[in-house]
Write a protein that holds these residues in place. Sequence first.
Motif, short mmCIF file in Angstrom:
data_model
loop_
_atom_site.label_atom_id
_atom_site.label_comp_id
_atom_site.label_asym_id
_atom_site.label_seq_id
_atom_site.Cartn_x
_atom_site.Cartn_y
_atom_site.Cartn_z
N LEU A 14 0.87 -1.19 0.00
CA LEU A 14 0.00 0.00 0.00
C LEU A 14 0.90 1.23 0.00
O LEU A 14 1.57 1.51 0.99
N ILE A 15 0.93 1.91 -1.14
CA ILE A 15 1.79 3.09 -1.26
C ILE A 15 0.94 4.35 -1.15
O ILE A 15 -0.05 4.50 -1.86
N GLU A 16 1.34 5.22 -0.24
CA GLU A 16 0.59 6.48 -0.07
C GLU A 16 1.58 7.64 -0.18
O GLU A 16 2.61 7.64 0.48
N ASN A 17 1.25 8.59 -1.05
CA ASN A 17 2.18 9.68 -1.35
C ASN A 17 1.67 11.01 -0.85
O ASN A 17 0.47 11.27 -0.90
N VAL A 18 2.60 11.82 -0.40
CA VAL A 18 2.26 13.19 0.00
C VAL A 18 3.04 14.11 -0.93
O VAL A 18 4.27 14.21 -0.84
#
Length: 276
Positions: free
Chosen positions: A150-154
């Motif tokens: 699960l990749i979450e980017n800011v």
Amino acid sequence: LNDFYDLFNYLVIVQMDATNFNLVSIAKTDIAGKNINLLPSCHSTNDFCLDLIKKNNAIDGQITITFNQTNGRGQRGNKWLSEKGENLTFSLTLWVDYVPLHAIFFLNMAVSLAIIDFLNMLVVEKDMPKFKIKWPNDIYYLDKKVGGVLIENVIKKENFWSVIGIGININQTNFKYLSATSLANIYGKTFDFEIILTELIQKIDCQLKNLKKGSLDLIKSAYLRNLYRFQQTSFFRKREAILEGKIIEVTEDGLLGIEINNSIHYFDIKEIVFVN
Ligand code: BTN
């Protein structure tokens, strides 16, 4: 604390407070895992890392790991269940200034490939099936799920912080869902976390270096080579409809290209699921 020594006896504790153990990894890496943050327990390592980013306390290359994740999150809003002390659940935080935003999916490809490279290294017998990446980044062995990403980017202007959450079932043998399995179930033996984590981090580091070098074609062709059901006739569900087609492409923004009745249709993760 003794439990952690047992799990992680090759790491050096460099700092400690009430809830936090900071550890240094002995893995020789340039990008991933220069710093390891081991938490006795945590709701979700991804949430923990996203919070550090919000508070401007994130560290590029840091790995946050726990052996007791109580509210793990998966893709599509699903839960990620993992028995205490049995599996790998960790997140890698990266400051990414080497991937243009339109090609962000290359990061997903690189990370899934690293996991597959590592797992296929364990496949010792020549005629054993290989681990596969189920689009976009589930880790499969035959028709069962061993791990997920699960990749979450800011995003900050042109660059971004990325929290790469990885769950791999290692020593757990009982699963609520029939579609899940673990290395222990596949190989009939248990594994040492310290070896697994060191080797996995090295593979991730290696793929990140490929990404940094701009070897995008290489990453994409390896991703497709290792893709579950690539170029095989399969069934998919889109809302109530069942579609029959062949995966023939994954675009650089992560869409799945399926050939249906001689024309290519593109789908995103919310639109389509495999039917087994
Ligand atoms: C999926 O297959 O849907 C993705 C699963 C990702 C699970 C990992 S475990 C560590 C990290 N923390 C989370 O809450 N999720 C990811």
